[in-house]
Design a protein around this motif. Structure first.
Motif, PDB file in Angstrom:
ATOM      1  N   MET A  70       0.839  -1.215   0.000  1.00 52.69           N
ATOM      2  CA  MET A  70       0.000   0.000   0.000  1.00 52.69           C
ATOM      3  C   MET A  70       0.865   1.252   0.000  1.00 52.69           C
ATOM      4  N   GLN A  71       1.965   1.198   0.781  1.00 54.14           N
ATOM      5  CA  GLN A  71       2.831   2.378   0.870  1.00 54.14           C
ATOM      6  C   GLN A  71       3.583   2.641  -0.430  1.00 54.14           C
ATOM      7  N   LYS A  72       3.967   1.567  -1.128  1.00 51.27           N
ATOM      8  CA  LYS A  72       4.887   1.755  -2.268  1.00 51.27           C
ATOM      9  C   LYS A  72       4.222   1.776  -3.637  1.00 51.27           C
ATOM     10  N   ILE A  73       3.007   1.245  -3.733  1.00 50.89           N
ATOM     11  CA  ILE A  73       2.496   0.929  -5.072  1.00 50.89           C
ATOM     12  C   ILE A  73       2.403   2.152  -6.004  1.00 50.89           C
ATOM     13  N   ASP A  74       1.909   3.288  -5.468  1.00 47.36           N
ATOM     14  CA  ASP A  74       1.736   4.463  -6.352  1.00 47.36           C
ATOM     15  C   ASP A  74       3.095   4.965  -6.859  1.00 47.36           C
ATOM     16  N   ALA A  92      -4.254  -4.498  -2.687  1.00 45.17           N
ATOM     17  CA  ALA A  92      -3.561  -3.205  -2.831  1.00 45.17           C
ATOM     18  C   ALA A  92      -3.258  -2.908  -4.302  1.00 45.17           C
ATOM     19  N   GLY A  93      -2.715  -3.892  -5.022  1.00 44.81           N
ATOM     20  CA  GLY A  93      -2.375  -3.682  -6.433  1.00 44.81           C
ATOM     21  C   GLY A  93      -3.610  -3.538  -7.299  1.00 44.81           C
ATOM     22  N   LEU A  94      -4.590  -4.385  -7.016  1.00 45.09           N
ATOM     23  CA  LEU A  94      -5.800  -4.396  -7.844  1.00 45.09           C
ATOM     24  C   LEU A  94      -6.601  -3.097  -7.677  1.00 45.09           C
ATOM     25  N   MET A  95      -6.629  -2.561  -6.447  1.00 44.54           N
ATOM     26  CA  MET A  95      -7.371  -1.311  -6.221  1.00 44.54           C
ATOM     27  C   MET A  95      -6.714  -0.156  -6.979  1.00 44.54           C
ATOM     28  N   SER A  96      -5.390  -0.121  -6.979  1.00 41.88           N
ATOM     29  CA  SER A  96      -4.698   0.938  -7.745  1.00 41.88           C
ATOM     30  C   SER A  96      -5.024   0.804  -9.221  1.00 41.88           C
ATOM     31  N   TYR A 109       0.375   8.743 -19.101  1.00 42.41           N
ATOM     32  CA  TYR A 109      -0.784   7.898 -18.759  1.00 42.41           C
ATOM     33  C   TYR A 109      -1.799   7.850 -19.904  1.00 42.41           C
ATOM     34  N   SER A 110      -1.909   8.955 -20.637  1.00 34.63           N
ATOM     35  CA  SER A 110      -2.922   8.972 -21.698  1.00 34.63           C
ATOM     36  C   SER A 110      -2.521   8.080 -22.887  1.00 34.63           C
ATOM     37  N   ASP A 111      -1.253   7.631 -22.915  1.00 36.23           N
ATOM     38  CA  ASP A 111      -0.832   6.713 -23.988  1.00 36.23           C
ATOM     39  C   ASP A 111      -1.224   5.265 -23.689  1.00 36.23           C
ATOM     40  N   LEU A 112      -1.652   4.989 -22.450  1.00 33.16           N
ATOM     41  CA  LEU A 112      -1.966   3.600 -22.084  1.00 33.16           C
ATOM     42  C   LEU A 112      -3.271   3.147 -22.733  1.00 33.16           C
ATOM     43  N   ASP A 113      -3.276   1.884 -23.182  1.00 31.15           N
ATOM     44  CA  ASP A 113      -4.491   1.301 -23.761  1.00 31.15           C
ATOM     45  C   ASP A 113      -5.236   0.416 -22.779  1.00 31.15           C
ATOM     46  N   ALA A 114      -4.510  -0.162 -21.792  1.00 28.31           N
ATOM     47  CA  ALA A 114      -5.163  -1.039 -20.815  1.00 28.31           C
ATOM     48  C   ALA A 114      -4.284  -1.151 -19.578  1.00 28.31           C
ATOM     49  N   ILE A 115      -4.913  -1.562 -18.471  1.00 27.99           N
ATOM     50  CA  ILE A 115      -4.183  -1.797 -17.218  1.00 27.99           C
ATOM     51  C   ILE A 115      -4.375  -3.263 -16.847  1.00 27.99           C
ATOM     52  N   ALA A 116      -3.273  -3.948 -16.542  1.00 27.83           N
ATOM     53  CA  ALA A 116      -3.358  -5.343 -16.100  1.00 27.83           C
ATOM     54  C   ALA A 116      -2.807  -5.430 -14.686  1.00 27.83           C
ATOM     55  N   ALA A 117      -3.498  -6.173 -13.824  1.00 27.33           N
ATOM     56  CA  ALA A 117      -2.993  -6.329 -12.450  1.00 27.33           C
ATOM     57  C   ALA A 117      -3.226  -7.754 -11.997  1.00 27.33           C
ATOM     58  N   THR A 118      -2.278  -8.267 -11.199  1.00 30.14           N
ATOM     59  CA  THR A 118      -2.471  -9.593 -10.615  1.00 30.14           C
ATOM     60  C   THR A 118      -3.728  -9.544  -9.757  1.00 30.14           C
ATOM     61  N   SER A 119      -4.679 -10.451 -10.033  1.00 29.64           N
ATOM     62  CA  SER A 119      -5.853 -10.482  -9.150  1.00 29.64           C
ATOM     63  C   SER A 119      -5.919 -11.806  -8.398  1.00 29.64           C
ATOM     64  N   GLY A 120      -4.839 -12.577  -8.408  1.00 33.45           N
ATOM     65  CA  GLY A 120      -4.718 -13.797  -7.628  1.00 33.45           C
ATOM     66  C   GLY A 120      -3.837 -14.775  -8.380  1.00 33.45           C
ATOM     67  N   PRO A 121      -3.459 -15.915  -7.840  1.00 32.44           N
ATOM     68  CA  PRO A 121      -3.572 -16.214  -6.421  1.00 32.44           C
ATOM     69  C   PRO A 121      -2.436 -15.526  -5.671  1.00 32.44           C
ATOM     70  N   GLY A 122      -2.598 -15.383  -4.362  1.00 31.69           N
ATOM     71  CA  GLY A 122      -1.551 -14.732  -3.580  1.00 31.69           C
ATOM     72  C   GLY A 122      -2.061 -14.305  -2.228  1.00 31.69           C
ATOM     73  N   LEU A 123      -1.229 -13.532  -1.537  1.00 32.29           N
ATOM     74  CA  LEU A 123      -1.607 -13.017  -0.217  1.00 32.29           C
ATOM     75  C   LEU A 123      -2.647 -11.922  -0.447  1.00 32.29           C
ATOM     76  N   ILE A 124      -3.818 -12.110   0.137  1.00 34.39           N
ATOM     77  CA  ILE A 124      -4.976 -11.314  -0.263  1.00 34.39           C
ATOM     78  C   ILE A 124      -4.778  -9.803  -0.061  1.00 34.39           C
ATOM     79  N   GLY A 125      -4.144  -9.408   1.056  1.00 32.97           N
ATOM     80  CA  GLY A 125      -3.950  -7.973   1.323  1.00 32.97           C
ATOM     81  C   GLY A 125      -3.133  -7.307   0.232  1.00 32.97           C
ATOM     82  N   GLY A 126      -2.084  -7.972  -0.213  1.00 30.72           N
ATOM     83  CA  GLY A 126      -1.224  -7.431  -1.264  1.00 30.72           C
ATOM     84  C   GLY A 126      -1.952  -7.387  -2.594  1.00 30.72           C
ATOM     85  N   VAL A 127      -2.664  -8.466  -2.910  1.00 30.44           N
ATOM     86  CA  VAL A 127      -3.390  -8.509  -4.188  1.00 30.44           C
ATOM     87  C   VAL A 127      -4.402  -7.362  -4.237  1.00 30.44           C
TER      88      VAL A 127
END
Ligand code: KG4
Ligand code: ZN
Length: 381
Positions: A75-79, A113-117, A93-111
């Motif tokens: 949570m502290q480092k992701i941004d 944090a990344g997915l919310m960003s 940022y406006s050049d991006l076409d899509a955002i991909a994030a790990t949504s599992g499997p893994g330690l739920i708190g970390g997943v």
């Protein structure tokens, strides 16, 4: 009721045309990472940036990953890490076409944090979000460095998983074998901990093993000779603990035990993989050559293991594909690549896509055989 054929078929939505650019985010264990990948017009993949912040120092005093500490650190480092990846990539940022994030499997708190960003960015930029299976990231990782067409046999060997899969296409995986207890990386980490080698255990043990004698200790090779492609590492880990207990605990004893343990893992991985190679070949048509074998995941960074798999491939007529070392352990380039491949096929997720602590790559075989499915003990179960 008669069906009217008197209308034009529904038009499939047009697939995105390259070039396009995807931001990938990884936060499923103890690495906070972001990467930007481009698919060029000619179909090549360019890694514009890949940034990783390791939490090794945060977890070292505890000798293993502490989920609460990991979640807070993500949570502290992701941004910051996302910003660094964007700056290094040279795009906005406006050049991006899509955002991909790990949504599992893994330690739920970390997943989470990344997915919310990722969700926040996808919403703000009004671009698609792709929830990536972390294991699919590993499965595709050799393709970051070199073309590796489907189908291929995959040995996925990490801190939470040890599996042999037939990778038939993107999203089409058949499990040929799996650990019934600990993952190979877990056995490395726990053996290193028993010997007091420090954290993270895998690379520390590999370093210690360089000075040791591989035949100093007789350790088990679970399932040797059996006609399936499953693994078991719990007994090997226990044998290391017993052997260390009765040793003189000198540096030489540690080196010899580390080398003997590493050799046992090399032997087990090669012998079990040879069974899977036969299964994989029997499922292919005669024209499906050459046979490709991929080793991926954190443990694939181990040089002795890579070497022994190389020998096996030469014997069995497979060509070996292994990601460069920096893409073996957790990173966001492999997550961005999985996102890019899905985006290219028109896949995306709703913004309410869930974080999943467990998410087997091959949903079917996990349902058929839950015992060898998703019930592992490691952080990535
Ligand atoms: O893929 P990864 O970074 O995270 C998971 O998805 O689990 O893998 C981490 C695992 C840890 O168990 C770590 O000790 C192991 O990979 N590992 C190694 C080496 N580098 C990392 N094991 C043996 N030798 C290495 N050089
Ligand atoms: Zn991983």
């Amino acid at each position: 009721m008669a069906v009217s054929l008197n209308h034009s078929p529904a038009q499939a939505p047009a697939l995105p045309q390259a070039p396009f650019i995807v931001l990938g985010i990884e936060s499923s264990c103890d690495e906070t990472a972001a990467a930007v990948l481009k698919r060029t017009k000619s179909g090549e993949t360019e890694i514009l940036s890949s940034v990783i912040a390791s939490q090794d120092e945060d977890h070292a005093p505890f000798g293993g990953v502490v989920p609460e500490i990991a979640a807070r650190a993500h949570m502290q480092k992701i941004d910051l890490i996302i910003d660094q990846a964007m700056q290094k990539s040279g795009i906005t940022y406006s050049d991006l076409d899509a955002i991909a994030a790990t949504s599992g499997p893994g330690l739920i708190g970390g997943v989470i944090a990344g997915l919310m960003s990722a969700k926040g960015l996808a919403l703000a930029l009004d671009i698609p979000l792709i929830g990536v299976n972390h294991l699919e990231g590993h499965a595709l990782s050799p393709r970051l460095a070199a073309p590796c067409p489907f189908p291929y046999l995959l040995l996925l060997v990490s801190g939470g998983h040890t599996q042999l899969l037939s990778v038939k296409d993107l999203g089409d995986y058949d499990r040929l074998g799996s650990t019934v207890d600990d993952a190979a990386g877990e056995a490395f980490d726990k053996s290193a901990k028993v010997m007091g080698l420090g954290f993270p255990g895998g690379p520390r043990l590999e370093k210690q093993a360089r000075k040791g004698d591989i035949s100093a200790y007789k350790l088990p090779r679970p399932y040797r000779g059996q006609d399936h492609a499953n693994f078991s590492f719990a007994g090997l880990k226990t044998a290391v603990a017993r052997a260390f207990e009765v040793s003189d605990k000198s540096d030489k004893a540690k080196s010899d035990l580390a080398a003997s343990f590493q050799q046992a893992v090399c032997d087990v991985l090669s012998e079990r993989t040879s069974k899977a190679m036969a299964m994989f070949k029997s499922g292919l048509s005669e024209t499906d050559t050459p046979h490709r074998f991929v080793v991926a995941g954190g443990v694939a960074a181990n040089q002795a293991i890579r070497q022994s798999l190389e020998t096996l491939c030469a014997e069995q007529g497979f060509s070996l594909f292994a990601p460069p070392l920096k893409y073996c352990t957790d990173n966001a380039a492999m997550i961005a690549l999985a996102g890019l491949e899905h985006y290219a096929r028109g896949h995306s997720d709703d913004l309410d896509v869930k974080a999943r602590p467990r998410w087997p790559l091959d949903a079917t075989s996990a349902q058929q055989n839950p015992a060898s499915g998703s019930g592992k003990k490691g952080p990535k179960s």
